[in-house]
Design a protein around this motif. Structure first.
Motif, PDB file in Angstrom:
ATOM      1  N   THR A  61       4.273 -12.978  25.360  1.00  0.00           N
ATOM      2  CA  THR A  61       4.741 -11.830  24.580  1.00  0.00           C
ATOM      3  C   THR A  61       5.889 -11.135  25.289  1.00  0.00           C
ATOM      4  OG1 THR A  61       2.493 -11.521  23.732  1.00  0.00           O
ATOM      5  CG2 THR A  61       4.025  -9.698  23.448  1.00  0.00           C
ATOM      6  N   THR A  62       5.773 -10.997  26.614  1.00  0.00           N
ATOM      7  CA  THR A  62       6.849 -10.382  27.400  1.00  0.00           C
ATOM      8  C   THR A  62       8.096 -11.251  27.371  1.00  0.00           C
ATOM      9  OG1 THR A  62       5.232  -9.315  28.865  1.00  0.00           O
ATOM     10  CG2 THR A  62       7.491  -9.538  29.690  1.00  0.00           C
ATOM     11  N   THR A  63       7.912 -12.563  27.492  1.00  0.00           N
ATOM     12  CA  THR A  63       9.059 -13.473  27.434  1.00  0.00           C
ATOM     13  C   THR A  63       9.786 -13.334  26.110  1.00  0.00           C
ATOM     14  OG1 THR A  63       7.957 -15.062  28.900  1.00  0.00           O
ATOM     15  CG2 THR A  63       9.774 -15.885  27.554  1.00  0.00           C
ATOM     16  N   ALA A 137      23.894 -26.568  29.300  1.00  0.00           N
ATOM     17  CA  ALA A 137      24.038 -26.384  27.853  1.00  0.00           C
ATOM     18  C   ALA A 137      24.559 -25.004  27.485  1.00  0.00           C
ATOM     19  CB  ALA A 137      22.700 -26.634  27.161  1.00  0.00           C
ATOM     20  N   GLY A 138      24.858 -24.176  28.496  1.00  0.00           N
ATOM     21  CA  GLY A 138      25.492 -22.900  28.220  1.00  0.00           C
ATOM     22  C   GLY A 138      24.559 -21.715  28.141  1.00  0.00           C
ATOM     23  N   CYS A 139      23.288 -21.888  28.516  1.00  0.00           N
ATOM     24  CA  CYS A 139      22.369 -20.748  28.525  1.00  0.00           C
ATOM     25  C   CYS A 139      22.743 -19.824  29.683  1.00  0.00           C
ATOM     26  CB  CYS A 139      20.924 -21.220  28.672  1.00  0.00           C
ATOM     27  SG  CYS A 139      20.310 -22.136  27.243  1.00  0.00           S
ATOM     28  N   GLU A 140      23.006 -18.567  29.366  1.00  0.00           N
ATOM     29  CA  GLU A 140      23.398 -17.608  30.404  1.00  0.00           C
ATOM     30  C   GLU A 140      22.191 -17.051  31.149  1.00  0.00           C
ATOM     31  OE1 GLU A 140      26.904 -15.073  28.722  1.00  0.00           O
ATOM     32  OE2 GLU A 140      25.716 -15.835  27.024  1.00  0.00           O
ATOM     33  N   VAL A 141      21.072 -16.961  30.448  1.00  0.00           N
ATOM     34  CA  VAL A 141      19.817 -16.517  31.045  1.00  0.00           C
ATOM     35  C   VAL A 141      18.750 -17.554  30.714  1.00  0.00           C
ATOM     36  CG1 VAL A 141      18.033 -14.714  31.118  1.00  0.00           C
ATOM     37  CG2 VAL A 141      20.435 -14.084  30.803  1.00  0.00           C
ATOM     38  N   ILE A 142      18.007 -17.990  31.736  1.00  0.00           N
ATOM     39  CA  ILE A 142      16.914 -18.940  31.521  1.00  0.00           C
ATOM     40  C   ILE A 142      15.624 -18.274  31.973  1.00  0.00           C
ATOM     41  CG2 ILE A 142      15.952 -21.198  32.103  1.00  0.00           C
ATOM     42  CD1 ILE A 142      18.809 -22.138  32.665  1.00  0.00           C
ATOM     43  N   LEU A 143      14.694 -18.131  31.041  1.00  0.00           N
ATOM     44  CA  LEU A 143      13.389 -17.541  31.337  1.00  0.00           C
ATOM     45  C   LEU A 143      12.378 -18.662  31.512  1.00  0.00           C
ATOM     46  CD1 LEU A 143      13.426 -14.709  28.622  1.00  0.00           C
ATOM     47  CD2 LEU A 143      14.158 -14.541  31.013  1.00  0.00           C
ATOM     48  N   VAL A 144      11.733 -18.707  32.660  1.00  0.00           N
ATOM     49  CA  VAL A 144      10.746 -19.739  32.956  1.00  0.00           C
ATOM     50  C   VAL A 144       9.376 -19.081  33.031  1.00  0.00           C
ATOM     51  CG1 VAL A 144      10.050 -21.592  34.504  1.00  0.00           C
ATOM     52  CG2 VAL A 144      12.474 -21.015  34.287  1.00  0.00           C
ATOM     53  N   GLU A 145       8.535 -19.415  32.056  1.00  0.00           N
ATOM     54  CA  GLU A 145       7.185 -18.834  32.002  1.00  0.00           C
ATOM     55  C   GLU A 145       6.183 -19.837  32.568  1.00  0.00           C
ATOM     56  OE1 GLU A 145       3.701 -17.887  28.777  1.00  0.00           O
ATOM     57  OE2 GLU A 145       5.796 -17.948  28.069  1.00  0.00           O
TER      58      GLU A 145
END
Length: 320
Positions: A61-63, A137-145
């Motif tokens: 949910t936070t992600t 692939a151009g992701c500026e922010v990567i969230l790893v859960e």
């Protein structure tokens, strides 16, 4: 489709190409080395944020709420959601992205669920290479859960630029918070479900435990504690502000480059160790390994000397 074409399409933001590249990574494809070689010039730009915590604290949910907040800031976001594999069937319910379904039609968001496949530490073994794919692939922010982790499953700290540790009221008392491991890796701490009774007490206990024995000097980063209700997006902007402050602090103090260098060194080491284990596995039934085992069994060799001889033999084979 050849690898260079896939990478070119992934660079254009085509989700199918990104998906196929990550599938090549997860499947340890024979093309994996070519994939990583082709991606290498396009990596090193994304800000990687790891989210970890015990089961039930609200990581998914936070992600999802963080994805929304970053999209409002115009950032392209990639998400790796790691789910546990069953130790019995080997299968996995990749259900984390169900909570992120609101982003499914957003072309600026790429969400991928990955199974641990028995890998410990809270991540899938292919996570570092998958992060590289999303970066290229151009992701500026990567969230790893991560999966729901315990006190010693802290691998995310080695894979992320910033580690976010989530807690929730009712998940343990001050003694629980003091236990070593997961509460020593956080750069930002989030007390989620702050509308529940005990949220203030949890934040106070956490603040107290973080202060025990800390030896931070002037200018050192002190992890902030942010209270959120992620299901209602309350406090999420404050989390993003804390992340941006930590990112800026790391750049100012040359910490970001040092962390990424350590991450790259560990990735190289892990690949080398995996290759070495595979080569040693190929020796099972080989006369050299059997002779060393007989020496240990008969007492003419100790296991350390035998291991040194095995490594020396493999090295000599490489030089030949």
């Amino acid at each position: 489709m050849d690898v260079s074409t896939l990478v070119a399409q992934a660079r254009e933001g085509r989700p199918r190409a990104v998906a196929r590249l990550i599938s090549l990574v997860e499947g340890a494809s024979p093309q994996l080395r070519e994939v990583m070689s082709t991606l290498a010039p396009h990596t090193g730009n994304a800000y990687v944020v790891g989210l970890t915590g015990s089961p039930g604290v609200g990581k998914s949910t936070t992600t999802s709420a963080l994805v929304t907040a970053y999209r409002k800031r115009g950032k392209r976001v990639g998400v790796l959601a790691v789910d546990p594999s069953s130790p019995f069937s080997g299968g996995a319910l990749l259900g984390d992205r169900v909570r992120m379904s609101e982003h499914a039609s957003d072309p600026g968001v790429y969400i991928r669920s990955m199974a641990t496949r028995g890998h410990l530490g809270g991540l899938a073994w292919a996570a570092p290479q998958a992060i590289r794919v999303l970066d290229a692939a151009g992701c500026e922010v990567i969230l790893v859960e991560t999966v729901g982790v315990g006190q010693s499953e802290v691998e995310i700290a080695a894979q992320a630029d910033t580690s976010v540790v989530l807690l929730a009221p009712g998940m343990g008392d001050g003694i629980q918070a003091a236990k070593a491991g997961i509460l020593e890796i956080g750069d930002v701490y989030v007390v989620n479900k702050a509308d529940r009774d005990g949220a203030d007490a949890t934040a106070r206990e956490l603040n107290h435990m973080l202060g025990l024995g800390e030896s931070r000097g002037p200018g050192d980063w002190r992890p902030p504690i942010v209270k959120t209700v992620a299901a209602r997006a309350e406090g999420v902007d404050e989390v993003v502000e804390a992340l941006e402050k930590h990112h800026a602090w790391m750049e100012e103090h040359d910490v970001l480059t040092a962390r990424r260098r350590r991450r790259a060194a560990q990735e190289v080491e892990n690949i080398a160790l995996t290759a070495l284990r595979a080569r040693i596995g190929d020796l099972h039934g080989d006369r050299r390994l059997d002779a060393l085992a007989d020496g240990v069994l008969g007492g003419t060799l100790d296991p350390y000397t035998a291991a040194d001889e095995l490594v020396a033999g493999l090295t000599a084979q490489d030089e030949a």
